[in-house]
Design a protein around this motif. Sequence first.
Motif, mmCIF file in Angstrom:
data_model
loop_
_atom_site.group_PDB
_atom_site.id
_atom_site.type_symbol
_atom_site.label_atom_id
_atom_site.label_comp_id
_atom_site.label_asym_id
_atom_site.label_seq_id
_atom_site.Cartn_x
_atom_site.Cartn_y
_atom_site.Cartn_z
ATOM 1 N N ALA A 162 -4.561 4.704 13.540
ATOM 2 C CA ALA A 162 -3.383 5.573 13.495
ATOM 3 C C ALA A 162 -2.170 4.715 13.176
ATOM 4 O O ALA A 162 -2.104 3.540 13.540
ATOM 5 C CB ALA A 162 -3.192 6.271 14.839
ATOM 6 N N TRP A 163 -1.230 5.302 12.484
ATOM 7 C CA TRP A 163 0.033 4.624 12.214
ATOM 8 C C TRP A 163 1.037 5.106 13.256
ATOM 9 O O TRP A 163 0.991 6.265 13.666
ATOM 10 C CB TRP A 163 0.512 4.928 10.798
ATOM 11 C CG TRP A 163 -0.435 4.386 9.780
ATOM 12 C CD1 TRP A 163 -1.472 5.044 9.190
ATOM 13 C CD2 TRP A 163 -0.489 3.057 9.285
ATOM 14 N NE1 TRP A 163 -2.153 4.205 8.357
ATOM 15 C CE2 TRP A 163 -1.571 2.977 8.387
ATOM 16 C CE3 TRP A 163 0.286 1.917 9.505
ATOM 17 C CZ2 TRP A 163 -1.901 1.808 7.709
ATOM 18 C CZ3 TRP A 163 -0.046 0.756 8.826
ATOM 19 C CH2 TRP A 163 -1.123 0.703 7.940
ATOM 20 N N PRO A 164 1.956 4.258 13.694
ATOM 21 C CA PRO A 164 2.936 4.665 14.710
ATOM 22 C C PRO A 164 3.722 5.896 14.273
ATOM 23 O O PRO A 164 3.908 6.138 13.087
ATOM 24 C CB PRO A 164 3.853 3.452 14.823
ATOM 25 C CG PRO A 164 3.039 2.308 14.329
ATOM 26 C CD PRO A 164 2.128 2.879 13.266
ATOM 27 N N CYS A 165 4.185 6.650 15.258
ATOM 28 C CA CYS A 165 4.926 7.879 14.974
ATOM 29 C C CYS A 165 6.400 7.639 14.669
ATOM 30 O O CYS A 165 7.021 8.451 14.025
ATOM 31 C CB CYS A 165 4.830 8.829 16.167
ATOM 32 S SG CYS A 165 3.177 9.500 16.369
ATOM 33 N N TRP A 172 0.831 -1.207 0.000
ATOM 34 C CA TRP A 172 0.000 0.000 0.000
ATOM 35 C C TRP A 172 0.864 1.256 0.000
ATOM 36 O O TRP A 172 1.887 1.324 0.671
ATOM 37 C CB TRP A 172 -0.906 0.008 1.226
ATOM 38 C CG TRP A 172 -2.127 -0.842 1.091
ATOM 39 C CD1 TRP A 172 -2.239 -2.019 0.408
ATOM 40 C CD2 TRP A 172 -3.399 -0.595 1.672
ATOM 41 N NE1 TRP A 172 -3.515 -2.516 0.529
ATOM 42 C CE2 TRP A 172 -4.247 -1.663 1.298
ATOM 43 C CE3 TRP A 172 -3.904 0.417 2.472
ATOM 44 C CZ2 TRP A 172 -5.574 -1.740 1.697
ATOM 45 C CZ3 TRP A 172 -5.223 0.329 2.874
ATOM 46 C CH2 TRP A 172 -6.049 -0.731 2.489
ATOM 47 N N THR A 173 0.433 2.251 -0.744
ATOM 48 C CA THR A 173 1.141 3.532 -0.787
ATOM 49 C C THR A 173 0.818 4.344 0.473
ATOM 50 O O THR A 173 -0.141 4.040 1.196
ATOM 51 C CB THR A 173 0.705 4.347 -2.014
ATOM 52 O OG1 THR A 173 -0.685 4.675 -1.861
ATOM 53 C CG2 THR A 173 0.937 3.585 -3.313
ATOM 54 N N ALA A 174 1.583 5.403 0.688
ATOM 55 C CA ALA A 174 1.337 6.295 1.827
ATOM 56 C C ALA A 174 -0.064 6.902 1.744
ATOM 57 O O ALA A 174 -0.771 7.003 2.753
ATOM 58 C CB ALA A 174 2.395 7.395 1.879
ATOM 59 N N ASP A 230 -5.558 7.331 3.719
ATOM 60 C CA ASP A 230 -7.000 7.254 3.470
ATOM 61 C C ASP A 230 -7.657 6.218 4.375
ATOM 62 O O ASP A 230 -8.720 6.457 4.949
ATOM 63 C CB ASP A 230 -7.285 6.905 2.002
ATOM 64 C CG ASP A 230 -6.933 8.030 1.046
ATOM 65 O OD1 ASP A 230 -6.721 9.176 1.514
ATOM 66 O OD2 ASP A 230 -6.857 7.757 -0.172
ATOM 67 N N PHE A 231 -7.010 5.060 4.513
ATOM 68 C CA PHE A 231 -7.539 4.007 5.387
ATOM 69 C C PHE A 231 -7.594 4.503 6.833
ATOM 70 O O PHE A 231 -8.579 4.270 7.535
ATOM 71 C CB PHE A 231 -6.683 2.742 5.290
ATOM 72 C CG PHE A 231 -7.165 1.622 6.152
ATOM 73 C CD1 PHE A 231 -8.179 0.784 5.724
ATOM 74 C CD2 PHE A 231 -6.610 1.402 7.399
ATOM 75 C CE1 PHE A 231 -8.637 -0.259 6.527
ATOM 76 C CE2 PHE A 231 -7.057 0.366 8.210
ATOM 77 C CZ PHE A 231 -8.069 -0.462 7.771
#
Length: 170
Positions: free
Chosen positions: A81-84, A66-68, A73-74
Amino acid sequence: EVSFEDEHTKRDFAERCTSWPCKIQCSHNLETKCPTDWTEIGDGYCVAPDYYKVSGCRELQNFRGWTADMRSDFAARCLVAWPCSSADQGAPQPNGAVVQAECTQLELSVCPRAWTLVDDGVCSPPRGLRGPCAVPTDFGEMSSQEKLVWASKCLATWPCVGEAIPSSTV
């Protein structure tokens, strides 16, 4: 309305809650395999935690390739949330575990793994596959993003570039 007795309690709550509405003060690491609190179960698949229930969003998802933009969007649509930081990129493997080489690029010009090429761009599903995705599919006209979304919905995987591919899938 939610209130907290101090800043520490508020931050503790925010770290546990994937849909906290405040602005997060970091750039998200979209290279991690799974969203925060999700568990990687292999080959790009991630399973949501027990408490995760968002209408229209699956609890088992394949983010491989998957692209950024797709991940962002997801995250917005499915309240994840994606990790920082890269420090959150998964737990160490248990002793003796075999860790496959990291797949950095998918081979989207062939059929998905276990599928068979039957015509120009048309691939046939493996024997025994059941469900709405168990039909010959024309990937020839699909964009890379459409192929990745299809694979996520159908729980299929694309081979990595350089991976040995059986001649029937080419």
